[in-house]
Scaffold this motif. Structure first.
Motif, short mmCIF file in Angstrom:
data_model
loop_
_atom_site.label_atom_id
_atom_site.label_comp_id
_atom_site.label_asym_id
_atom_site.label_seq_id
_atom_site.Cartn_x
_atom_site.Cartn_y
_atom_site.Cartn_z
N LEU A 96 7.77 -5.37 -4.88
CA LEU A 96 9.01 -5.22 -4.10
C LEU A 96 10.06 -4.44 -4.89
O LEU A 96 10.90 -3.76 -4.32
CB LEU A 96 9.56 -6.60 -3.72
CG LEU A 96 8.79 -7.33 -2.62
CD1 LEU A 96 9.28 -8.77 -2.47
CD2 LEU A 96 8.89 -6.59 -1.28
N GLN A 97 9.98 -4.53 -6.21
CA GLN A 97 10.91 -3.78 -7.06
C GLN A 97 10.47 -2.32 -7.25
O GLN A 97 11.11 -1.58 -7.98
CB GLN A 97 11.02 -4.45 -8.43
CG GLN A 97 11.90 -5.69 -8.45
CD GLN A 97 13.30 -5.39 -7.96
OE1 GLN A 97 13.93 -4.45 -8.40
NE2 GLN A 97 13.77 -6.17 -6.99
N GLY A 98 9.36 -1.93 -6.62
CA GLY A 98 8.97 -0.52 -6.66
C GLY A 98 7.78 -0.19 -7.54
O GLY A 98 7.31 0.94 -7.56
N ASN A 128 3.84 -0.09 -8.67
CA ASN A 128 2.53 -0.16 -8.04
C ASN A 128 1.72 -1.23 -8.75
O ASN A 128 1.51 -1.15 -9.96
CB ASN A 128 1.82 1.20 -8.14
CG ASN A 128 2.56 2.26 -7.37
OD1 ASN A 128 2.84 2.08 -6.19
ND2 ASN A 128 2.91 3.35 -8.03
N ASP A 156 -5.54 -3.73 0.80
CA ASP A 156 -4.14 -3.32 0.79
C ASP A 156 -3.33 -4.50 1.35
O ASP A 156 -3.35 -4.76 2.54
CB ASP A 156 -4.00 -2.07 1.68
CG ASP A 156 -2.55 -1.69 1.89
OD1 ASP A 156 -1.66 -2.32 1.28
OD2 ASP A 156 -2.30 -0.75 2.68
N ARG A 163 -1.06 -4.63 4.40
CA ARG A 163 -1.64 -4.65 5.75
C ARG A 163 -2.34 -5.98 6.03
O ARG A 163 -2.79 -6.22 7.13
CB ARG A 163 -2.63 -3.50 5.92
CG ARG A 163 -1.95 -2.13 5.76
CD ARG A 163 -2.83 -1.01 6.27
NE ARG A 163 -4.19 -1.15 5.77
CZ ARG A 163 -5.27 -1.00 6.51
NH1 ARG A 163 -5.17 -0.72 7.79
NH2 ARG A 163 -6.45 -1.12 5.97
N ARG A 196 4.60 -2.47 4.66
CA ARG A 196 5.23 -2.32 3.35
C ARG A 196 6.72 -2.05 3.49
O ARG A 196 7.13 -1.11 4.17
CB ARG A 196 4.57 -1.14 2.63
CG ARG A 196 5.07 -0.89 1.22
CD ARG A 196 4.16 0.06 0.50
NE ARG A 196 4.12 1.40 1.08
CZ ARG A 196 5.01 2.35 0.82
NH1 ARG A 196 5.99 2.13 -0.01
NH2 ARG A 196 4.92 3.52 1.39
N PRO A 234 10.39 -0.60 2.75
CA PRO A 234 10.73 0.70 2.16
C PRO A 234 11.02 0.56 0.67
O PRO A 234 11.68 -0.39 0.25
CB PRO A 234 11.99 1.13 2.92
CG PRO A 234 12.35 0.02 3.83
CD PRO A 234 11.25 -0.97 3.86
N GLY A 235 10.49 1.48 -0.12
CA GLY A 235 10.77 1.47 -1.55
C GLY A 235 9.85 0.57 -2.35
O GLY A 235 9.84 0.63 -3.57
N ALA A 236 9.05 -0.27 -1.65
CA ALA A 236 8.12 -1.12 -2.39
C ALA A 236 6.93 -0.29 -2.86
O ALA A 236 6.57 0.70 -2.23
CB ALA A 236 7.64 -2.26 -1.49
N GLY A 237 6.35 -0.70 -3.97
CA GLY A 237 5.16 -0.01 -4.48
C GLY A 237 3.91 -0.50 -3.79
O GLY A 237 3.98 -1.35 -2.89
N ARG A 238 2.77 0.01 -4.20
CA ARG A 238 1.51 -0.47 -3.64
C ARG A 238 1.26 -1.89 -4.12
O ARG A 238 1.68 -2.27 -5.22
CB ARG A 238 0.36 0.42 -4.10
CG ARG A 238 0.44 1.84 -3.61
CD ARG A 238 -0.64 2.69 -4.27
NE ARG A 238 -1.95 2.42 -3.74
CZ ARG A 238 -3.09 2.73 -4.37
NH1 ARG A 238 -3.07 3.30 -5.55
NH2 ARG A 238 -4.26 2.48 -3.82
N ALA A 282 -5.61 1.05 -14.42
CA ALA A 282 -4.44 1.33 -15.27
C ALA A 282 -3.95 2.76 -15.06
O ALA A 282 -2.79 3.06 -15.31
CB ALA A 282 -4.80 1.10 -16.74
N GLU A 321 -3.93 4.16 -12.03
CA GLU A 321 -3.29 4.21 -10.71
C GLU A 321 -2.11 3.25 -10.55
O GLU A 321 -1.25 3.48 -9.71
CB GLU A 321 -4.31 3.87 -9.62
CG GLU A 321 -5.32 4.95 -9.36
CD GLU A 321 -6.03 4.70 -8.03
OE1 GLU A 321 -5.42 4.96 -6.98
OE2 GLU A 321 -7.18 4.24 -8.06
N ASP A 370 1.06 0.64 -12.09
CA ASP A 370 1.97 0.33 -13.20
C ASP A 370 1.61 -1.02 -13.81
O ASP A 370 1.77 -1.23 -15.00
CB ASP A 370 3.41 0.27 -12.70
CG ASP A 370 3.82 1.56 -12.01
OD1 ASP A 370 3.91 2.58 -12.69
OD2 ASP A 370 4.03 1.54 -10.77
#
Ligand SMILES: Nc1ncnc2c1ncn2[C@@H]1O[C@H](COP(=O)(O)OP(=O)(O)O)[C@@H](O)[C@H]1O
Ligand SMILES: [Mg+2]
Lengths: 306, 333
Positions: free
Chosen positions: A27-29, A31, A78, A81, A91, A93-97, A128, A130, A132
């Motif tokens: 949520l903090q962006g 992945n 994912d 989804r 997802r 907005p702004g959230a990472g994978r 690692a 793909e 963070d």
């Protein structure tokens, strides 16, 4: 960065806390992916509210099958989804994978061989590249999963990748002693790692501890205690602090403390802002502690050498 | 002995199936051509190919893999395919790494006798799989393109798995330091070219094109046409996949920096590595054969990928300019 989540005992809150960290980091962006290496008890699916993967997945393409060489590529879900919870789909907005590599339903512990280590190295290195943050949830105790990850992270392809270790434990005498033993004791993480070629000091410096389900003596939960009870709790808490310090798992290596939470006590799940502020079922302190932990997992400062 | 006429006939009913996976090379900086050449020397004694214009591009020799397995299909018809698939890895701008796998499938014709050919027959035709028994081209392509939801591997011809392994093999090379400037997703780009009825004139052409962004990281391109040189189509797909990856990657970074601005007019810290490593690599169609440029144009029209890219780059430049102004202001004050 690879974050390896361990605990000496089952039922410590390793998975519940780990999944909540994963969600908050995403949520903090960042992945983020969550890899379920708890072969005997892969519960991450349930905590992430994915019914079809609640106790691992069927069909022989989970983590266990992949490592055993029975599946060419592991299933990856994912989570944006698949999480069956309002507010988490799609997802934000702004959230990472946020991706889950589920375990297999009905899997179990198994001895590690050379090919398995190769597959583990290959998978973790790719993740690692793909993500963070790669959270690896290990089986409890001195497990094969622990052996496997210690073996994998010393290989040339993974050596340059930053790996951090978290040991989860409850706030009791037995749990403190067990957690220290898992980290520093005979056949513990440092011992086993050093035997496999890890630098002993470096490995020791990359371990931090998380206390779970810690009673917060100042909270309203304990407001109704009679004075003798309150005094006893204070004293016991101070005892435990001293014990932790003696066992070298005191404040200097403490990454976070998650308070005992009524929601988590009853149910393994994600704690959302809405649980705290709209439904008012989870304590605000729990949300704050999880946020703090999610931040400290990614920050360099709390992981500086001692 | 197959006569020349038979061969030509074969070519016409060939269906191209393939997949490209794209990612950021696992290294702290862009690789020089010589380093890239060493990285991609995947077959001892066989050299890599290098192009320096318009962007540095290095490609490995082709690797051949024998396959004998059921072919994908939408209908569930399980026909065996036997032959070889080709794979190669490439590096563009010293930064973007791709693995590509493809094969041309020759379908059994009704009435033809199905004889098992010896392996020598297949090895003499690299990049070609022959299917025993009846299978419709549409059925095959639909089955292939629909495969792999969420990385669930199928029991059928699995080009994606081969592709992923090749990319892993390149990325875990000891020549790479594993210190990526930022984390970037890998995209999967699946493609198929089906034969079309008209256009027997001999000139290469592609008539129907559909491009779908299927999941976050999965793209599907389906074309009809007649192109004798399948490798040129593979090149086109690599180029499309590359630019789609660039757009996807930069878009994600920009989205994150918009939601969490740094404040004080400072350049969002996430943008710096993207500016340093990726922005200059946009060169659509650079290595695409002239006859296939209309495909690029077709995809462009539908998804507007260049327009989206220009918007993104414009926005990033604005942030950069604003941050410079803010710096000046701070200096003056
Ligand atoms: N902070 C907490 N407060 C109360 N109960 C908790 C807390 N953290 C975890 N639990 C509960 O403890 C039990 C064990 O947690 P779990 O994450 O499954 O442990 P592990 O993965 O270590 O086996 C679960 O029922 C969980 O909901
Ligand atoms: Mg668990």
């Amino acid at each position: 960065m690879i974050l390896i989540a361990t605990s000496d005992k089952g039922g410590t809150g390793r998975s519940v806390t780990g999944c909540n960290i994963a969600l908050r980091c995403a949520l903090q962006g960042s992945n983020v992916c969550y890899v379920d290496f708890d072969f005997g008890s892969p519960t991450a699916g349930a905590i992430f509210h994915v019914e079809s993967a609640a106790r691992g997945i069927l069909g022989g393409q989970g983590m266990h099958s992949f490592l055993a060489g029975e599946a060419a590529a592991p299933v990856e879900l994912d989570l944006w989804r698949h999480m069956d919870r309002a507010g988490l789909r799609p997802r934000p907005p702004g959230a990472g994978r946020l991706v889950l590599f589920p375990g297999d339903e009905g899997g179990g512990e198994f001895p590690v061989d050379e090919d398995m280590t190769d597959r583990c190295v290959r998978l973790l290195r790719r993740l690692a590249e793909e993500f963070d943050l790669v959270i690896v949830d290990l089986s409890a105790g001195r497990s094969y999963a622990l052996q496997l990850v210690l073996e994998a992270t010393v290989r040339p392809a993974l050596r340059p990748v930053l790996a951090r270790w978290l040991v989860f434990h409850r706030w009791t005498r037995q749990h403190i002693i067990a957690a220290a033993g898992l980290a520093y004791g005979d056949h513990g993480i440092v011992d086993t790692g050093a035997a496999k070629g890890h630098d002993r000091d470096h490995l020791r410096d990359s371990i931090r501890f998380v206390r779970t389900a810690v009673p917060d003596l100042d909270s309203e939960q304990f407001a109704g205690l009679v004075p003798t009870q309150a005094a006893w709790l204070q004293e016991t808490d101070a005892d435990l602090q001293r014990l932790a310090a003696r066992r070298r798992i005191g404040r200097s290596v403490l990454l976070g403390s998650i308070p005992l939470d009524p929601v988590l006590q009853w149910r393994e799940q994600l704690i959302l802002e809405s649980d705290v502020w709209t439904l008012r079922i989870a304590n605000p302190q729990t949300g704050a502690a999880l946020d703090e932990l999610a931040k400290d997992v990614m920050d360099d400062d709390p992981w500086e050498g001692l | 002995m197959a006569g020349l006429a038979d061969l030509a006939d074969d070519e016409r009913c060939r269906i191209l199936l393939g997949e490209v996976r794209t990612g950021l090379s696992a290294h702290s900086r862009a690789l020089a051509d010589t380093e890239a050449a060493a990285l991609l020397s995947l077959r001892p004694g066989v050299g890599v190919r290098v192009a320096t214009r318009p962007a540095a591009w290095v490609v490995s020799p082709d690797l051949t893999l024998g396959v004998h397995c059921p072919m994908p299909s939408r209908s569930g018809a399980r026909r065996d395919g036997i032959g070889t698939i080709l794979s190669r890895a490439s590096l563009t701008g010293g930064r973007m790494v791709q693995a590509t796998v493809h094969t041309g499938v020759v379908l059994g014709r009704s009435g033809a006798v199905d004889r098992r050919q010896p392996w020598a027959h297949h090895l003499a035709r690299p990049g070609r799989v022959e299917v025993a028994g009846r299978l419709r081209a549409d059925d095959l392509a639909d089955g292939f393109l629909a495969a792999v939801p969420d990385g669930v591997p199928g029991p059928d011809l699995d080009l994606g798995a081969v592709c992923g392994r090749l990319l892993d093999q390149v990325q875990e090379s000891p020549l790479l330091d594993q210190r990526l400037p930022f984390r970037a997703p890998r995209t999967r780009f699946r493609f198929a070219l089906l034969p079309c009825d008209h256009g027997a004139s001999g000139a290469a052409h592609v008539c129907r094109v559909s491009f779908v962004v299927e999941e976050e990281m999965v793209r599907v391109l389906r074309m009809s046409g007649s192109v004798a040189d399948l490798v040129s189509v593979v090149g086109l797909c690599e180029d499309l996949a590359l630019h789609d990856w660039l757009l996807t990657t930069v878009q994600r970074v920009v989205e994150g920096s918009r939601v969490r601005p740094s404040g004080g007019g400072r350049l969002p810290h996430q943008l710096r590595p993207v500016i340093d490593h990726l922005l200059h690599l946009w060169m659509p169609g650079a290595r695409v054969a002239d006859a296939l440029l209309p495909v690029w144009a077709g995809v462009e029209q539908r998804s507007g990928i260049s327009r989206q890219w220009e918007n993104l780059v414009g926005w990033i430049r604005d942030q950069l300019a604003l941050s410079l102004l803010a710096d000046l202001g701070r200096g003056a004050g």
